[in-house]
Write an enzyme that holds these catalytic residues in place. Structure first.
Site, PDB file in Angstrom:
ATOM      1  N   LYS A   1     -32.651  22.234   6.872  1.00 42.66           N
ATOM      2  CA  LYS A   1     -31.544  22.479   7.628  1.00 42.66           C
ATOM      3  C   LYS A   1     -30.345  22.733   6.884  1.00 42.66           C
ATOM      4  O   LYS A   1     -30.023  22.223   5.557  1.00 42.66           O
ATOM      5  CB  LYS A   1     -31.034  21.215   8.512  1.00 42.66           C
ATOM      6  CG  LYS A   1     -30.106  21.426   9.593  1.00 42.66           C
ATOM      7  CD  LYS A   1     -29.852  20.225  10.009  1.00 42.66           C
ATOM      8  CE  LYS A   1     -28.625  19.341   9.244  1.00 42.66           C
ATOM      9  NZ  LYS A   1     -28.199  18.186   9.987  1.00 42.66           N
TER      10      LYS A   1
ATOM     11  N   LYS B   1     -23.805  20.604   5.346  1.00 39.92           N
ATOM     12  CA  LYS B   1     -22.398  20.509   4.635  1.00 39.92           C
ATOM     13  C   LYS B   1     -22.427  19.543   3.694  1.00 39.92           C
ATOM     14  O   LYS B   1     -21.987  19.664   2.601  1.00 39.92           O
ATOM     15  CB  LYS B   1     -21.273  20.290   5.600  1.00 39.92           C
ATOM     16  CG  LYS B   1     -21.299  19.080   6.395  1.00 39.92           C
ATOM     17  CD  LYS B   1     -19.922  18.751   7.068  1.00 39.92           C
ATOM     18  CE  LYS B   1     -20.154  18.420   8.570  1.00 39.92           C
ATOM     19  NZ  LYS B   1     -20.813  17.378   8.800  1.00 39.92           N
TER      20      LYS B   1
ATOM     21  N   LYS C   1     -30.891   9.837   5.885  1.00 35.86           N
ATOM     22  CA  LYS C   1     -29.702   9.488   5.152  1.00 35.86           C
ATOM     23  C   LYS C   1     -29.869   8.059   4.405  1.00 35.86           C
ATOM     24  O   LYS C   1     -29.378   8.117   3.347  1.00 35.86           O
ATOM     25  CB  LYS C   1     -28.233   9.260   5.980  1.00 35.86           C
ATOM     26  CG  LYS C   1     -27.766  10.565   6.615  1.00 35.86           C
ATOM     27  CD  LYS C   1     -26.474  10.717   7.136  1.00 35.86           C
ATOM     28  CE  LYS C   1     -25.847  11.913   7.154  1.00 35.86           C
ATOM     29  NZ  LYS C   1     -24.439  11.909   7.990  1.00 35.86           N
TER      30      LYS C   1
HETATM   31  P1  TYM Z   1     -22.282  16.879  12.093  1.00 32.79           P
HETATM   32  O1  TYM Z   1     -21.127  16.565  11.600  1.00 32.79           O
HETATM   33  O2  TYM Z   1     -23.609  16.665  11.091  1.00 32.79           O
HETATM   34  O3  TYM Z   1     -22.451  18.386  12.647  1.00 32.79           O
HETATM   35  C1  TYM Z   1     -21.683  18.909  13.437  1.00 32.79           C
HETATM   36  C2  TYM Z   1     -22.304  19.858  14.591  1.00 32.79           C
HETATM   37  O4  TYM Z   1     -23.084  21.006  14.074  1.00 32.79           O
HETATM   38  C3  TYM Z   1     -24.353  20.842  14.276  1.00 32.79           C
HETATM   39  N1  TYM Z   1     -24.973  21.299  13.097  1.00 32.79           N
HETATM   40  C4  TYM Z   1     -25.890  22.440  13.192  1.00 32.79           C
HETATM   41  N2  TYM Z   1     -26.333  23.148  14.125  1.00 32.79           N
HETATM   42  C5  TYM Z   1     -27.058  24.393  13.781  1.00 32.79           C
HETATM   43  N3  TYM Z   1     -27.656  24.236  12.699  1.00 32.79           N
HETATM   44  C6  TYM Z   1     -27.398  23.701  11.592  1.00 32.79           C
HETATM   45  N4  TYM Z   1     -27.787  23.793  10.211  1.00 32.79           N
HETATM   46  C7  TYM Z   1     -26.376  22.798  11.658  1.00 32.79           C
HETATM   47  N5  TYM Z   1     -25.674  21.556  11.030  1.00 32.79           N
HETATM   48  C8  TYM Z   1     -24.847  21.170  11.938  1.00 32.79           C
HETATM   49  C9  TYM Z   1     -24.846  19.513  14.647  1.00 32.79           C
HETATM   50  O5  TYM Z   1     -25.720  19.524  15.559  1.00 32.79           O
HETATM   51  C10 TYM Z   1     -23.347  19.128  15.309  1.00 32.79           C
HETATM   52  O6  TYM Z   1     -23.322  19.355  16.479  1.00 32.79           O
HETATM   53  N6  TYM Z   1     -23.110  12.776  14.678  1.00 32.79           N
HETATM   54  C11 TYM Z   1     -22.658  14.070  14.711  1.00 32.79           C
HETATM   55  C12 TYM Z   1     -21.097  14.083  14.930  1.00 32.79           C
HETATM   56  C13 TYM Z   1     -20.608  13.211  16.255  1.00 32.79           C
HETATM   57  C14 TYM Z   1     -20.690  13.806  17.484  1.00 32.79           C
HETATM   58  C15 TYM Z   1     -20.257  12.799  18.233  1.00 32.79           C
HETATM   59  C16 TYM Z   1     -21.164  15.150  18.298  1.00 32.79           C
HETATM   60  C17 TYM Z   1     -19.956  12.264  16.050  1.00 32.79           C
HETATM   61  N7  TYM Z   1     -19.567  11.498  17.653  1.00 32.79           N
HETATM   62  C18 TYM Z   1     -20.293  12.608  19.546  1.00 32.79           C
HETATM   63  C19 TYM Z   1     -21.314  15.059  19.442  1.00 32.79           C
HETATM   64  C20 TYM Z   1     -20.599  13.988  20.334  1.00 32.79           C
HETATM   65  C21 TYM Z   1     -22.920  14.762  13.492  1.00 32.79           C
HETATM   66  O7  TYM Z   1     -23.146  14.152  12.514  1.00 32.79           O
HETATM   67  O8  TYM Z   1     -22.564  16.146  13.560  1.00 32.79           O
END
Ligand code: TYM
Length: 332
Positions: free
Chosen positions: A196, A199, A114
Site C-alpha cells: 500500500k 505516508k 505496526k
Molecule cells: P490513515 O491516517 O492511515 O489514512 C487516512 C485515510 O486515507 C486512507 N488511505 C488510503 N486509501 C487508499 N489507498 C491508500 N494507499 C491509502 N492510504 C491511506 C485510509 O484508509 C484512511 O481513510 N485510523 C485511521 C484514522 C482515523 C479515522 C478515525 C478514520 C482515526 N479515527 C475515524 C475514520 C474515522 C488511519 O490510520 O488512517
C-alpha cells in the site's frame, strides 16, 4: 433538527498527506460533503501511538488542515478540527476500552502490521487504538465513515463495540457504515505495487505526496514499476503495477478503467506512465497552490481549528454525557 445524515472521518498527521489518502478518503469527503453534516478530524492522538518528533507533528497537523481546505472542504460548511482539542475523544475512548475485547484488538491487521514495524515500541495505545477510533466515530452519532479499504476492519469493530454497548444500555450510539470507494480504495506504492502507498513508509519514489512538485511527481511516475508485458490492461493479480497506475489515472481523470484501457491500446508503457503523471500533476497543482497560500495565513488557520473544536466539542459532549449517565457515573 438537522435532517442531514452525519459523516465523520480523520487522517493521522503521522506523515504528509499522500495521493493514497486523497484518492481513498479526502476526494470522497469532498464529493459527499454537500449532502451531509460533516466532521473532518486531524487525529493527532492516534499519531502518537508511533513515536513522533514533536515539532514535526505540530507542523504537519497545521499543514494537514491547510490541505483539507485546499482539497475543497470549506470550514464554513464542514467542522474541521484537531482531535486533541476535543477532550471528549479521550474521555469516551476510556469508556469504550472497557467494552472492547482483548481478542478483538489482537485480530486487527493494522496492529499486527505496526507491531512488526515498531517492534521496540508496541505500546498499549497502539493496541487500543481502535477504541479511540470508535470514540471518534460514535461521539458524533455518525451514519457514514468514508475511508480507504485498510480502515474497513476498524469501522466494523466500531460497529461491534456500538452494538455491544447498545445491547446493554439501549440505543445510545447510531450504527455507522463504512463508505469505501469502488475505485481508489487501495492505492499501491509505485515502486513496490504489492504494498500500500503509505505516508509513514520510507519508500522514496513509491509514494506521491499532495504537496509534491510537478517535476518530482513526473519523475516518480516515469520510474513506476510495471511488468515485462506491453499491454495497458486491468489485472490486479498479474499486473499489479499497471493496474495501480490505471486506478490512479481513472481516479484522477474520472475516466472508467475500460475507457483507460481503450485510450492506451497500441501505446507503450512509456507514454502511459507520462499520461498518468501529467493527470496527477494537474489534479494536485491547484490543491498545492491553495494550500501554500493558506499556510501564509496562520491566523486564519488558527481561527478555523478553534472554531472547529468548539463546534465539535459541543456536539461530542451530548453523546459523552449520555454515556456517562448510562454507565453509572455521578453527574458533576
Ligand atoms: P490513515 O491516517 O492511515 O489514512 C487516512 C485515510 O486515507 C486512507 N488511505 C488510503 N486509501 C487508499 N489507498 C491508500 N494507499 C491509502 N492510504 C491511506 C485510509 O484508509 C484512511 O481513510 N485510523 C485511521 C484514522 C482515523 C479515522 C478515525 C478514520 C482515526 N479515527 C475515524 C475514520 C474515522 C488511519 O490510520 O488512517
Amino acid at each position: 433538527m438537522d435532517a442531514k445524515k452525519t459523516i465523520f472521518s480523520g487522517i493521522q498527521p503521522s506523515g504528509d498527506l499522500t495521493l493514497g489518502s486523497y484518492m481513498g478518503a479526502i476526494k470522497n469527503w469532498v464529493e459527499l460533503s454537500n449532502d451531509y453534516n460533516t466532521y473532518f478530524c486531524i487525529v493527532d492522538m492516534h499519531a502518537i501511538t508511533v513515536r513522533q518528533d514533536p515539532a514535526s507533528l505540530r507542523k504537519r497537523a497545521i499543514s494537514q488542515l491547510a490541505q483539507y481546505i485546499a482539497c475543497g472542504l470549506d470550514p464554513a460548511d464542514n467542522t474541521i478540527f484537531i482531535q486533541s482539542h476535543v477532550p471528549e475523544h479521550a474521555q469516551l475512548s476510556w469508556v469504550l476500552n472497557c467494552y472492547t475485547m482483548f481478542g478483538e484488538l489482537s485480530r486487527m491487521t493494522q496492529f499486527k502490521d505496526k507491531s512488526a514495524k515498531n517492534a521496540d515500541n508496541i505500546n498499549a495505545g497502539l493496541f487500543t487504538y481502535p477504541a479511540l477510533m470508535a470514540a471518534d466515530i460514535l461521539l458524533y452519532q455518525t451514519d457514514l465513515v468514508p475511508v480507504g479499504e485498510d480502515q474497513k476492519q476498524h469501522v466494523e469493530l466500531t460497529r461491534d463495540i456500538a452494538h455491544r454497548f447498545n445491547t446493554i444500555y439501549g440505543d445510545v450510539f447510531k450504527m455507522p457504515e463504512p463508505y469505501i470507494p469502488k475505485v481508489g480504495a487501495r492505492i499501491m506504492s509505485l515502486t513496490t505495487p504489492e504494498n500500500k502507498m503509505s505516508k509513514s513508509d520510507k519508500d522514496p519514489g513509491g509514494c506521491i505526496y499532495i504537496m509534491d512538485k510537478p517535476e518530482d511527481i513526473m519523475r516518480s511516475f516515469k520510474r513506476a514499476v510495471t511488468d515485462s508485458d506491453t499491454v495497458v490492461k486491468f489485472d490486479p493479480v498479474n499486473k499489479k503495477g499497471v493496474s495501480n497506475l490505471m486506478t490512479i489515472y481513472s481516479t484522477a481523470t474520472g475516466k472508467t478503467l475500460e475507457e483507460t484501457e481503450n485510450e492506451f491500446v497500441g501505446k507503450g508503457y512509456g507514454d502511459f506512465k507520462i499520461a498518468v503523471g501529467e493527470a496527477v500533476v494537474e489534479l494536485l497543482r491547484p490543491i498545492r497552490e491553495k494550500a501554500d497560500d493558506l499556510m501564509k495565513n496562520k491566523d486564519y488557520l488558527v481561527s478555523v481549528y478553534r472554531e472547529g473544536a468548539e463546534r465539535a466539542s459541543k456536539d461530542a459532549y451530548r453523546t459523552l454525557r449520555k454515556v456517562y449517565k448510562k454507565v453509572g457515573f455521578v453527574e458533576r
